[in-house]
Motif scaffolding. Structure first.
Motif, PDB file in Angstrom:
ATOM      1  N   VAL A 124       8.992   6.783  -9.058  1.00 38.91           N
ATOM      2  CA  VAL A 124       7.620   6.512  -8.664  1.00 38.91           C
ATOM      3  C   VAL A 124       7.652   5.243  -7.831  1.00 38.91           C
ATOM      4  CG1 VAL A 124       5.286   5.969  -9.449  1.00 38.91           C
ATOM      5  CG2 VAL A 124       6.702   7.559 -10.770  1.00 38.91           C
ATOM      6  N   LEU A 125       7.148   5.334  -6.616  1.00 33.31           N
ATOM      7  CA  LEU A 125       7.075   4.179  -5.725  1.00 33.31           C
ATOM      8  C   LEU A 125       5.600   3.886  -5.490  1.00 33.31           C
ATOM      9  CD1 LEU A 125       8.318   2.062  -3.850  1.00 33.31           C
ATOM     10  CD2 LEU A 125       8.490   3.824  -2.090  1.00 33.31           C
ATOM     11  N   ASP A 126       5.101   2.845  -6.152  1.00 31.00           N
ATOM     12  CA  ASP A 126       3.690   2.488  -6.066  1.00 31.00           C
ATOM     13  C   ASP A 126       3.515   1.414  -5.004  1.00 31.00           C
ATOM     14  OD1 ASP A 126       1.035   1.862  -6.353  1.00 31.00           O
ATOM     15  OD2 ASP A 126       1.135   1.542  -8.514  1.00 31.00           O
ATOM     16  N   ILE A 127       3.037   1.847  -3.842  1.00 25.55           N
ATOM     17  CA  ILE A 127       2.785   0.928  -2.740  1.00 25.55           C
ATOM     18  C   ILE A 127       1.290   0.811  -2.455  1.00 25.55           C
ATOM     19  CG2 ILE A 127       5.045   1.170  -1.655  1.00 25.55           C
ATOM     20  CD1 ILE A 127       3.760   3.191   0.296  1.00 25.55           C
ATOM     21  N   SER A 128       0.466   1.224  -3.425  1.00 23.01           N
ATOM     22  CA  SER A 128      -0.978   1.128  -3.230  1.00 23.01           C
ATOM     23  C   SER A 128      -1.371  -0.344  -3.103  1.00 23.01           C
ATOM     24  CB  SER A 128      -1.722   1.792  -4.391  1.00 23.01           C
ATOM     25  OG  SER A 128      -1.318   1.244  -5.616  1.00 23.01           O
ATOM     26  N   GLY A 129      -2.303  -0.599  -2.251  1.00 22.19           N
ATOM     27  CA  GLY A 129      -2.754  -1.973  -2.030  1.00 22.19           C
ATOM     28  C   GLY A 129      -1.884  -2.758  -1.067  1.00 22.19           C
ATOM     29  N   VAL A 130      -0.793  -2.179  -0.609  1.00 22.44           N
ATOM     30  CA  VAL A 130       0.096  -2.855   0.338  1.00 22.44           C
ATOM     31  C   VAL A 130      -0.413  -2.563   1.747  1.00 22.44           C
ATOM     32  CG1 VAL A 130       2.463  -2.940   1.209  1.00 22.44           C
ATOM     33  CG2 VAL A 130       2.047  -2.658  -1.227  1.00 22.44           C
ATOM     34  N   ARG A 131      -0.372  -3.563   2.609  1.00 21.60           N
ATOM     35  CA  ARG A 131      -0.803  -3.351   4.000  1.00 21.60           C
ATOM     36  C   ARG A 131      -0.056  -2.171   4.612  1.00 21.60           C
ATOM     37  NH1 ARG A 131       1.182  -8.499   5.228  1.00 21.60           N
ATOM     38  NH2 ARG A 131       2.423  -7.285   6.660  1.00 21.60           N
ATOM     39  N   ALA A 132      -0.751  -1.362   5.352  1.00 18.51           N
ATOM     40  CA  ALA A 132      -0.149  -0.178   5.963  1.00 18.51           C
ATOM     41  C   ALA A 132       1.028  -0.554   6.860  1.00 18.51           C
ATOM     42  CB  ALA A 132      -1.194   0.591   6.758  1.00 18.51           C
ATOM     43  N   THR A 133       0.999  -1.715   7.480  1.00 22.27           N
ATOM     44  CA  THR A 133       2.079  -2.111   8.377  1.00 22.27           C
ATOM     45  C   THR A 133       3.307  -2.610   7.616  1.00 22.27           C
ATOM     46  OG1 THR A 133       1.114  -4.319   8.566  1.00 22.27           O
ATOM     47  CG2 THR A 133       0.513  -2.702  10.259  1.00 22.27           C
ATOM     48  N   ALA A 134       3.167  -2.876   6.316  1.00 20.76           N
ATOM     49  CA  ALA A 134       4.294  -3.394   5.530  1.00 20.76           C
ATOM     50  C   ALA A 134       5.345  -2.331   5.261  1.00 20.76           C
ATOM     51  CB  ALA A 134       3.794  -3.978   4.216  1.00 20.76           C
ATOM     52  N   VAL A 135       4.944  -1.062   5.292  1.00 24.97           N
ATOM     53  CA  VAL A 135       5.868   0.041   5.044  1.00 24.97           C
ATOM     54  C   VAL A 135       5.811   0.981   6.242  1.00 24.97           C
ATOM     55  CG1 VAL A 135       6.422   1.967   3.526  1.00 24.97           C
ATOM     56  CG2 VAL A 135       5.467  -0.118   2.569  1.00 24.97           C
ATOM     57  N   ARG A 136       6.948   1.166   6.872  1.00 26.53           N
ATOM     58  CA  ARG A 136       6.998   2.049   8.046  1.00 26.53           C
ATOM     59  C   ARG A 136       7.080   3.499   7.610  1.00 26.53           C
ATOM     60  NH1 ARG A 136      11.765  -0.664  10.130  1.00 26.53           N
ATOM     61  NH2 ARG A 136      12.455   1.461  10.529  1.00 26.53           N
ATOM     62  N   PHE A 137       6.423   4.364   8.373  1.00 22.91           N
ATOM     63  CA  PHE A 137       6.392   5.787   8.068  1.00 22.91           C
ATOM     64  C   PHE A 137       7.797   6.386   8.073  1.00 22.91           C
ATOM     65  CE2 PHE A 137       6.174  10.194   9.579  1.00 22.91           C
ATOM     66  CZ  PHE A 137       5.516  10.743   8.507  1.00 22.91           C
ATOM     67  N   ASP A 138       8.643   5.987   9.021  1.00 27.26           N
ATOM     68  CA  ASP A 138       9.991   6.560   9.088  1.00 27.26           C
ATOM     69  C   ASP A 138      10.813   6.195   7.847  1.00 27.26           C
ATOM     70  OD1 ASP A 138      10.002   3.900  10.142  1.00 27.26           O
ATOM     71  OD2 ASP A 138      11.989   4.257  10.984  1.00 27.26           O
ATOM     72  N   GLU A 139      10.556   5.035   7.253  1.00 25.57           N
ATOM     73  CA  GLU A 139      11.247   4.668   6.012  1.00 25.57           C
ATOM     74  C   GLU A 139      10.863   5.609   4.883  1.00 25.57           C
ATOM     75  OE1 GLU A 139       9.780   0.635   5.812  1.00 25.57           O
ATOM     76  OE2 GLU A 139      11.785  -0.143   6.307  1.00 25.57           O
ATOM     77  N   LEU A 140       9.571   5.930   4.802  1.00 29.51           N
ATOM     78  CA  LEU A 140       9.104   6.859   3.767  1.00 29.51           C
ATOM     79  C   LEU A 140       9.675   8.253   3.982  1.00 29.51           C
ATOM     80  CD1 LEU A 140       5.362   5.764   3.460  1.00 29.51           C
ATOM     81  CD2 LEU A 140       7.301   5.108   2.011  1.00 29.51           C
TER      82      LEU A 140
END
Length: 178
Positions: free
Chosen positions: A73-89
């Motif tokens: 489970v990777l909970d990234i809720s509340g994290v700025r959208a720019t902090a996690v790149r789509f290609d990483e996901l």
């Protein structure tokens, strides 16, 4: 756990079947008391609290590459959208598929397209009894997965509150919209 939607990815069910799970809690949202009351064995569920999004992605990737978990489970809720790149996901999702593991992403709309299952959670109202906030009503929605678009409205009560008095009808409770 949302066993109505997908019991095969619930930590308690997975643990009962002998599987391994890990929770990467970047949002700092895990409630150990709630998890334990729902049957999750906290002794065998590593809850990892990374310092930033980059570290969360790296830890998740390492767990999947080592074939160490059946569910992460990777909970990234509340994290700025720019902090996690789509290609990483996308890479994490591909790595999970290759490892035969389930990746559950909890977060924003970017998480929805990359995960096997993604959830979003929004607080709709606070539950108040005698001027004390005793819980909240949330809406949990599936962003991706076999039942994408489904949602559930759920009342969550705080562990230490007047909920018992409200439950047996001694005090009335009302919802205060957010």
């Amino acid at each position: 756990c949302l066993s109505d939607w997908s019991s095969d990815v619930c930590s308690s069910d997975l643990q009962a079947a002998g599987g391994a799970a890990a929770w990467i809690d970047l949002a700092r949202a895990v409630d150990p008391l709630e998890a334990a009351t729902r049957g999750v064995s906290l002794a065998s569920l590593p809850i990892i609290a990374p310092l930033h999004a980059r570290e969360a992605i790296e830890i998740c990737g390492a767990l999947l590459a080592a074939d160490a978990v059946d569910l992460v489970v990777l909970d990234i809720s509340g994290v700025r959208a720019t902090a996690v790149r789509f290609d990483e996901l996308e890479r994490l999702a591909a790595r999970a598929r290759r490892a035969g593991a389930t990746l559950l992403l909890m977060g924003n709309e970017r998480a929805e397209v990359a995960a096997d299952l993604s959830l979003t959670c929004a607080t709709l109202a606070w539950i108040v009894a005698e001027h004390e906030v005793i819980g909240r009503t949330v809406q949990i929605s599936l962003g991706s997965g076999p039942r994408a678009g489904s949602s559930l409205r759920w009342s969550l009560y705080h562990a230490t509150s007047a909920h018992e008095e409200q439950r047996i009808g001694r005090v009335p409770a009302t919802e205060v919209l957010c």
